[in-house]
Design a protein around this motif. Structure first.
Motif, mmCIF file in Angstrom:
data_model
loop_
_atom_site.group_PDB
_atom_site.id
_atom_site.type_symbol
_atom_site.label_atom_id
_atom_site.label_comp_id
_atom_site.label_asym_id
_atom_site.label_seq_id
_atom_site.Cartn_x
_atom_site.Cartn_y
_atom_site.Cartn_z
ATOM 1 N N GLU A 1 71.935 71.085 44.673
ATOM 2 C CA GLU A 1 72.157 69.642 44.666
ATOM 3 C C GLU A 1 70.958 68.872 45.217
ATOM 4 O OE1 GLU A 1 74.752 67.832 43.436
ATOM 5 O OE2 GLU A 1 75.322 69.759 42.547
ATOM 6 N N THR A 2 70.359 69.368 46.303
ATOM 7 C CA THR A 2 69.265 68.628 46.939
ATOM 8 C C THR A 2 68.046 68.552 46.028
ATOM 9 O OG1 THR A 2 70.032 69.397 49.105
ATOM 10 C CG2 THR A 2 67.833 68.432 48.994
ATOM 11 N N PHE A 3 67.597 69.680 45.492
ATOM 12 C CA PHE A 3 66.445 69.671 44.589
ATOM 13 C C PHE A 3 66.807 69.067 43.233
ATOM 14 C CE2 PHE A 3 65.050 73.189 47.423
ATOM 15 C CZ PHE A 3 63.807 72.687 47.782
ATOM 16 N N GLY A 4 68.033 69.333 42.783
ATOM 17 C CA GLY A 4 68.422 68.892 41.453
ATOM 18 C C GLY A 4 68.523 67.394 41.290
ATOM 19 N N ARG A 5 68.700 66.663 42.370
ATOM 20 C CA ARG A 5 68.848 65.207 42.294
ATOM 21 C C ARG A 5 67.570 64.446 42.645
ATOM 22 N NH1 ARG A 5 74.094 63.773 41.504
ATOM 23 N NH2 ARG A 5 75.653 65.412 41.890
ATOM 24 N N ILE B 1 60.491 69.237 49.888
ATOM 25 C CA ILE B 1 60.314 68.113 48.965
ATOM 26 C C ILE B 1 59.189 67.207 49.451
ATOM 27 C CG2 ILE B 1 61.407 66.015 48.062
ATOM 28 C CD1 ILE B 1 64.082 67.603 48.159
ATOM 29 N N ALA B 2 59.160 66.964 50.775
ATOM 30 C CA ALA B 2 58.085 66.151 51.346
ATOM 31 C C ALA B 2 56.727 66.822 51.143
ATOM 32 C CB ALA B 2 58.334 65.904 52.828
ATOM 33 N N CYS B 3 56.676 68.130 51.273
ATOM 34 C CA CYS B 3 55.427 68.862 51.045
ATOM 35 C C CYS B 3 54.982 68.748 49.585
ATOM 36 C CB CYS B 3 55.594 70.334 51.412
ATOM 37 S SG CYS B 3 55.777 70.647 53.184
ATOM 38 N N ASP B 4 55.936 68.752 48.666
ATOM 39 C CA ASP B 4 55.622 68.734 47.239
ATOM 40 C C ASP B 4 55.274 67.333 46.730
ATOM 41 O OD1 ASP B 4 56.167 71.444 47.144
ATOM 42 O OD2 ASP B 4 58.238 71.162 46.460
ATOM 43 N N TYR B 5 56.055 66.334 47.159
ATOM 44 C CA TYR B 5 55.939 65.007 46.552
ATOM 45 C C TYR B 5 55.725 63.865 47.548
ATOM 46 C CZ TYR B 5 57.641 67.200 42.260
ATOM 47 O OH TYR B 5 57.780 67.992 41.144
ATOM 48 N N GLY B 6 55.683 64.171 48.841
ATOM 49 C CA GLY B 6 55.459 63.126 49.822
ATOM 50 C C GLY B 6 56.737 62.638 50.486
ATOM 51 N N SER B 7 56.554 61.904 51.582
ATOM 52 C CA SER B 7 57.687 61.476 52.395
ATOM 53 C C SER B 7 58.590 60.469 51.697
ATOM 54 C CB SER B 7 57.176 60.867 53.714
ATOM 55 O OG SER B 7 56.498 61.838 54.480
ATOM 56 N N ALA B 8 58.013 59.632 50.832
ATOM 57 C CA ALA B 8 58.831 58.616 50.165
ATOM 58 C C ALA B 8 59.876 59.263 49.257
ATOM 59 C CB ALA B 8 57.949 57.665 49.362
ATOM 60 N N VAL B 9 59.454 60.265 48.490
ATOM 61 C CA VAL B 9 60.403 60.970 47.610
ATOM 62 C C VAL B 9 61.418 61.733 48.444
ATOM 63 C CG1 VAL B 9 60.630 62.778 45.857
ATOM 64 C CG2 VAL B 9 58.752 61.137 45.721
ATOM 65 N N ALA B 10 60.959 62.362 49.533
ATOM 66 C CA ALA B 10 61.878 63.099 50.406
ATOM 67 C C ALA B 10 62.880 62.153 51.062
ATOM 68 C CB ALA B 10 61.094 63.857 51.471
ATOM 69 N N ALA B 11 62.421 60.974 51.462
ATOM 70 C CA ALA B 11 63.330 60.000 52.075
ATOM 71 C C ALA B 11 64.393 59.549 51.081
ATOM 72 C CB ALA B 11 62.542 58.790 52.583
ATOM 73 N N ASP B 12 64.007 59.387 49.818
ATOM 74 C CA ASP B 12 64.984 59.017 48.786
ATOM 75 C C ASP B 12 65.990 60.146 48.576
ATOM 76 O OD1 ASP B 12 65.827 57.152 46.617
ATOM 77 O OD2 ASP B 12 65.320 58.862 45.345
ATOM 78 N N ALA B 13 65.515 61.398 48.611
ATOM 79 C CA ALA B 13 66.420 62.541 48.484
ATOM 80 C C ALA B 13 67.378 62.603 49.669
ATOM 81 C CB ALA B 13 65.619 63.840 48.394
ATOM 82 N N ALA B 14 66.879 62.264 50.865
ATOM 83 C CA ALA B 14 67.736 62.253 52.049
ATOM 84 C C ALA B 14 68.813 61.179 51.921
ATOM 85 C CB ALA B 14 66.894 62.015 53.298
#
Length: 347
Positions: free
Chosen positions: A22-26, A168-181
């Motif tokens: 779910e986390t990576f898939g979204r 996710i933050a390592c792959d795409y940055g904190s902004a994308v990781a924050a959106d996933a969070a």
């Protein structure tokens, strides 16, 4: 597109499996494209997951094409690792694939020899069993996750979410990781480590069903920990000498009697921080610490965070739960009103 392969072994923990799916898939990038392609693979077309059965999309061959492999934990950590799984993980590692584990999935990585000489973590309840099985691994059971470069491990349950968001933050940055969070309604970063979630003085997995000769005195400490206890007090309750008491505690709990008392007091303080509005100083005194400074020092030493930080973490979770319950009640009320209106119009 970055491919994440989630390995579903027999008796996999369902929560650990679904979490990376779910986390990576979204994950969605700023351009509108998906960040990851997520596949579930395994040694069998259908694997058990507690009361559930989960169908896998691929066999182990898909691991050779993955950019990241996530290994969830299994309910039975004593089960041996098949040569086919070990070989597939080793081959992926040699090829440079990033490999991560959630909870007791660290047993699988260690069984494949990927953690020897490296620092790692796993669920705190399984720490003793892990140390006994894999002495070559530098286990740190107090942290939420460990990044050793190509190999990453995380602690139990929701710590897997922390690790996924970190990757996710390592792959795409904190902004994308924050959106996933935000999609997961979870914090991007949590203060402290796994230590703050440990219920102090609870037996490790392999000892849960066992009784010890100290059961009666442990129950007495549970009731009396708020008092100013001494070694002599505990020895008198146990009807043994202080020397014998110390020897028994070390043999059966791995702690000294006073270390055990401190752990009980911290656990009681955790419960009060979670459930009451009392101030930190009052709680410290109430559970048995003689000074606020000593309470704060011992709390931070055993949990990794300050008492107020601990309260903030668990109160925030409680507020989210309450908000979810309120929303559910509002939805239910709206459904009832619509049903009544529909019945009125039909009548």
């Amino acid at each position: 597109m970055h491919t994440v392969a989630v390995l579903a072994l027999p008796d996999v923990i369902g929560f650990d499996l679904c979490l990376p799916v779910e986390t990576f898939g979204r994950v969605q990038l700023a351009c509108g494209e998906r960040g990851y392609r997520v596949v579930v693979c395994g040694t069998e077309p259908v694997v058990s997951a507690g009361p559930m059965r989960i169908a896998t999309d691929h066999g182990l061959d898909i691991l050779a094409d993955a950019d990241t492999i996530v290994v969830p934990g299994c309910n039975t950590v004593s089960a041996g690792l098949g040569d086919d799984v070990a070989d597939a993980l080793k081959s992926a590692f040699v090829a440079g694939t990033r490999i991560a584990s959630i909870c007791t999935g660290a047993f699988t990585l260690a069984g494949a020899g990927l953690l020897d000489g490296r620092r790692a973590t796993t669920h705190w309840l399984a720490a003793d069993a892990f140390r006994a099985a894999f002495p070559a691994v530098q286990l740190d059971p107090d942290v939420l996750y460990v990044d050793e470069g190509q190999v990453l491990t995380s602690a139990g349950a929701s710590a897997g979410m922390d690790l996924c968001l970190y990757m996710i933050a390592c792959d795409y940055g904190s902004a994308v990781a924050a959106d996933a969070a935000r999609m997961a309604v979870a914090p991007l970063h949590r203060s402290g480590g796994q230590a703050q979630f440990i219920m102090r003085n609870r037996a490790p997995i392999k000892h849960i069903a066992e009784r010890t000769s100290l059961d009666d005195v442990l129950a007495w400490i549970e009731r009396e920990a708020h008092r100013e206890l001494t070694l002599r007090d505990i020895a008198e309750c146990a009807a043994m000498s202080i020397r014998t008491l110390n020897r028994r505690f070390q043999a059966e709990t791995g702690q000294t009697p006073m270390q055990w008392v401190t752990g009980v007091r911290i656990r009681h303080a955790q419960q009060l921080l979670e459930t009451t509005p009392y101030g930190v100083e009052r709680i410290g005194m109430q559970v048995g610490f003689s000074s606020p400074a000593n309470f704060r020092e011992q709390f931070r030493r055993l949990t990794g965070v300050a008492p107020q930080s601990y309260r903030t973490t668990f109160r925030a979770r409680e507020e989210r739960n309450k908000e979810g319950a309120r929303e559910e009640r509002n939805k239910e009320g709206a459904r009832e009103e619509r049903n009544k209106e529909g019945a009125r119009l039909a009548g």
